[in-house]
Motif scaffolding. Structure first.
Motif, PDB file in Angstrom:
ATOM      1  N   GLU A 293      32.435  67.497  41.107  1.00 14.48           N
ATOM      2  CA  GLU A 293      33.172  67.760  39.866  1.00 14.48           C
ATOM      3  C   GLU A 293      32.556  68.972  39.210  1.00 14.48           C
ATOM      4  O   GLU A 293      31.364  69.224  39.373  1.00 14.48           O
ATOM      5  CB  GLU A 293      33.024  66.555  38.915  1.00 14.48           C
ATOM      6  N   ASN A 294      33.344  69.704  38.417  1.00 13.22           N
ATOM      7  CA  ASN A 294      32.743  70.845  37.707  1.00 13.22           C
ATOM      8  C   ASN A 294      31.980  70.403  36.457  1.00 13.22           C
ATOM      9  O   ASN A 294      31.237  71.162  35.859  1.00 13.22           O
ATOM     10  CB  ASN A 294      33.809  71.870  37.341  1.00 13.22           C
ATOM     11  N   THR A 295      32.166  69.147  36.067  1.00 10.60           N
ATOM     12  CA  THR A 295      31.472  68.617  34.891  1.00 10.60           C
ATOM     13  C   THR A 295      30.881  67.262  35.253  1.00 10.60           C
ATOM     14  O   THR A 295      31.617  66.394  35.726  1.00 10.60           O
ATOM     15  CB  THR A 295      32.485  68.431  33.734  1.00 10.60           C
TER      16      THR A 295
ATOM     17  N   LEU B 299      23.334  60.999  36.749  1.00 13.43           N
ATOM     18  CA  LEU B 299      23.891  59.820  36.056  1.00 13.43           C
ATOM     19  C   LEU B 299      25.285  59.489  36.557  1.00 13.43           C
ATOM     20  O   LEU B 299      25.659  58.323  36.681  1.00 13.43           O
ATOM     21  CB  LEU B 299      23.978  60.093  34.551  1.00 13.43           C
ATOM     22  N   THR B 300      26.039  60.536  36.851  1.00  9.20           N
ATOM     23  CA  THR B 300      27.400  60.307  37.358  1.00  9.20           C
ATOM     24  C   THR B 300      27.326  59.555  38.682  1.00  9.20           C
ATOM     25  O   THR B 300      28.026  58.571  38.912  1.00  9.20           O
ATOM     26  CB  THR B 300      28.119  61.666  37.533  1.00  9.20           C
TER      27      THR B 300
ATOM     28  N   LEU C 180      26.906  77.733  30.187  1.00 10.78           N
ATOM     29  CA  LEU C 180      26.956  76.267  30.113  1.00 10.78           C
ATOM     30  C   LEU C 180      25.927  75.765  31.116  1.00 10.78           C
ATOM     31  O   LEU C 180      25.935  76.165  32.284  1.00 10.78           O
ATOM     32  CB  LEU C 180      28.352  75.759  30.494  1.00 10.78           C
ATOM     33  N   LYS C 181      25.047  74.883  30.679  1.00 16.77           N
ATOM     34  CA  LYS C 181      23.912  74.538  31.540  1.00 16.77           C
ATOM     35  C   LYS C 181      24.362  73.865  32.833  1.00 16.77           C
ATOM     36  O   LYS C 181      25.290  73.050  32.833  1.00 16.77           O
ATOM     37  CB  LYS C 181      22.884  73.712  30.783  1.00 16.77           C
TER      38      LYS C 181
ATOM     39  N   ASN D  94      30.527  75.831  38.591  1.00 17.23           N
ATOM     40  CA  ASN D  94      31.774  76.352  39.132  1.00 17.23           C
ATOM     41  C   ASN D  94      31.942  75.743  40.523  1.00 17.23           C
ATOM     42  O   ASN D  94      31.405  76.238  41.496  1.00 17.23           O
ATOM     43  CB  ASN D  94      31.670  77.885  39.202  1.00 17.23           C
ATOM     44  N   GLU D  95      32.672  74.669  40.589  1.00 15.95           N
ATOM     45  CA  GLU D  95      32.670  73.835  41.788  1.00 15.95           C
ATOM     46  C   GLU D  95      34.114  73.489  42.168  1.00 15.95           C
ATOM     47  O   GLU D  95      34.911  73.175  41.294  1.00 15.95           O
ATOM     48  CB  GLU D  95      31.913  72.547  41.436  1.00 15.95           C
TER      49      GLU D  95
END
Ligand code: DAH
Length: 350
Positions: A212-214, A319-320, A167-168, A204-205
């Motif tokens: 955040e992981n995402t 962006l987040t 997952l990038k 992986n955070e």
């Protein structure tokens, strides 16, 4: 008299067979059971009969009335069901499990910010590219000058698939494909590559208010002859001033990323104090927003572009983070929470 009632009954059921919709049914209901309807008229006829006959005939008429009204109700139910089924079948995508009376939805704050950035960059001649969330190791790292065992990989541990794809971790993962897509137009027709590619990234955070992981980023690249750091500063400043609807000062500090040389951290003047210093900017007057730099020659080469002839800049806008700044969201986890009360308060303020 009894003959008359059976004739009426027969006639009624024949007409009922012809009924096609609720309007037809209403008509025959009125015809038979209405104030001046056939069955109602029979009741009135009874007045002329003597007591004995009245009783006998009354029972027959009552039974007829019951049969007619039951048949009308059954037909009504049947037609209603058929109408609903017809409607459902005509809407193949209709989700019957969706609760009724849903309130109107709103865009997620990250979507709002993303759309706004897209609009601004499009107006400056950039294309908006969509790219996969599952990428190869080559796309995410190797092509970006991050070979296996490079320490820069440590900060970008992610979720790996059994086939070796991942997952990038960064939207930079699309850079190689974008160069390859547009290099012929650049080389043969002299069309500069100007592209942005927003996307979801995964790492992986351990999560906290700032991690955040995402999360979402928006990568941008521009490649042409004689592209310099001034071009990078101009585009970033223009974009940020539009997003925040005020003149934004920017500054560059050196930063290290293997795929740019030189690499920078781009800071913007604090949105709260305007640069004077306040608790939000830790009294520095600046907020760190967007890493960027001049695309590394090896990265251009991997994309099929001759670094002797062409140069370019790249940036990776969070962006987040931008949405958090623009809307004053303090905890990043709120953005992925699915809590409609907090998410639906943001609107497109255009
Ligand atoms: N991809 C980097 C990250 O997620 C951010 C980044 C830095 C992107 C510098 C760039 C750049 O395009 O030039 O940490």
């Amino acid at each position: 008299m009894t003959d008359k009632t059976s004739q009426i009954k027969q006639e009624f059921f024949e007409k009922l067979k012809e009924v096609k919709d609720i309007a037809d049914l209403e008509n025959i209901k009125v015809q038979y059971l209405g104030k001046n309807g056939t069955v109602t008229a029979l009741m009135k006829d009874m007045k002329t009969l003597d007591a004995d006959m009245k009783k006998q005939f009354g029972q027959v008429v009552n039974q007829l009335k019951t049969e007619v009204s039951n048949a009308v109700s059954d037909k009504f139910e049947e037609l209603k069901k058929a109408a609903v089924e017809k409607e459902i079948n005509s809407m193949a995508d209709f989700d019957v499990s969706t609760p009724a009376n849903l309130e109107r939805g709103s865009y997620h704050p990250i979507t709002l910010v993303q759309r706004e950035c897209e609009k601004i960059f499009k107006s400056m001649g950039f294309t908006v590219e969509d790219y996969s969330e599952i990428v190869t190791d080559y796309e995410c790292f190797e092509s970006l000058n991050i070979p296996k065992h490079h320490p820069a990989r440590d900060m970008q541990d992610t979720y790996y698939l059994e086939n070796g794809q991942l997952l990038k971790t960064q939207t930079s993962a699309a850079q190689n494909a974008i160069y390859k897509k547009y290099k012929d137009a650049l080389i043969n027709e002299g069309k500069p590559i100007k592209a942005i590619f927003p996307g979801r990234c995964f790492r992986n955070e351990a999560t906290d208010a700032c991690h955040e992981n995402t999360f979402f980023q928006m990568e941008g690249v521009m490649v042409d002859k004689n592209i310099s750091i001034s071009n990078l500063i101009f585009f970033m400043k223009t974009m940020l001033s539009e997003v925040f609807r005020k003149d934004i000062k920017v500054r560059l500090r050196p930063g290290f990323f293997p795929f740019v040389e030189p690499g920078f951290e781009l800071d913007i003047s604090c949105l709260i104090c305007g640069g004077d210093g306040c608790p939000s900017c830790k009294h520095s007057g600046w907020l760190e927003l967007c890493p960027c730099g001049m695309i590394h020659p090896e990265v251009l080469k991997a994309g099929g572009i001759d670094p002797e002839e062409y140069t370019g800049f790249a940036f990776g806008l969070g962006l987040t983070r931008l949405a958090m700044m623009k809307y004053g969201v303090k905890d990043i986890r709120d953005l992925n929470s699915g809590n409609l009360k907090s998410l639906s308060q943001f609107t497109d303020d255009e």
